[in-house]
Design a protein around this motif. Sequence first.
Motif: not given
Length: 325
Positions: A93, A96-97, A99-100, A125, A136, A140, A143
Amino acid sequence: CATKARYCVPFVAVDTVWGVATVVFKERAPVPLTRHLPDVLWLAKEFAPPSPAAPPAAVGPTASRPQPLSQHLQVQCLGRFQVLVDGVLVDARDFGRAKSRELLAILIAAAGRPVTGEELWEALWPGAEPALARNRLHVTLSGLRSVVDPAGRASETHIRRDGPRYVLDPRSSVSVDLWRFRERLAQAAAAVSQRRPEEEVVAALEAVIGLYEGDPFGREFQDGWGEAVASRGRREVLWALEHLVALQCRSGDRHAAVAALRRAEEIDPLREDLRRQLMQLLTTLGRPAESAECYRRLEETLATTLGTAPAGATIRLHEALQASL
């Protein structure tokens, strides 16, 4: 929130906005807009009520301790995907994302090879509009850097950019078990091809097999690029196991060969050629019941996974082994 005769000045501490000073002019706002900013800040400081502040600075020896120039990044990929920074496990968690976290996995899979931004966003993506995907990727990447390079230095301690390409720099303080696995694999391949002494080859192959704790990234990214990486990892460790079994059989260590073949069965239960070797060895060692059970497991796995039966060669071997009892 500037208007014709008004603008707002946020007050930020420790990445948090604690208040906003609103400045109103009787006529037009000055040009440039920041002409009176020093006076505004002084007034705000003098008349603003107390507000939360950053934690007090440490006292004693810790206060003067210099910060490390880089954070040590340790990543376990084989069998599961977990990240540690300076020995502290990073919760999923904290990225954050999602995808990171996946972006880090892609850079790891590249093994020090610079990857273009286009390659990255196509993996993350697929089919997205380039402009949207580019934005994006920047968010990402930011992050990800906040996790693996928490000092936030412009030097980009671990993740470096070279023009349009990005790389997880193996020269930084990064430790990745998948990279060590590939290094040991290259050493084992060299030992096999150069026909080095048998004990040296066995040690090199065992080092490869010992590092493999499961599919890269624990099959977390099974769709798209992740399945290709997992499939490659299985092929590589099975190559090592095949060579090890051949050496063990040549030296007469059949019990060790059985153990290696059972490990191969766990990694890829659909490899019938290796299963036939295991069935033959078990029968030779006087363990026909285990050989029959080995065949039964294969039959069940093929029916459940592929909806097929064992190959003709496997069926004939099983029948011949049972008839020889």
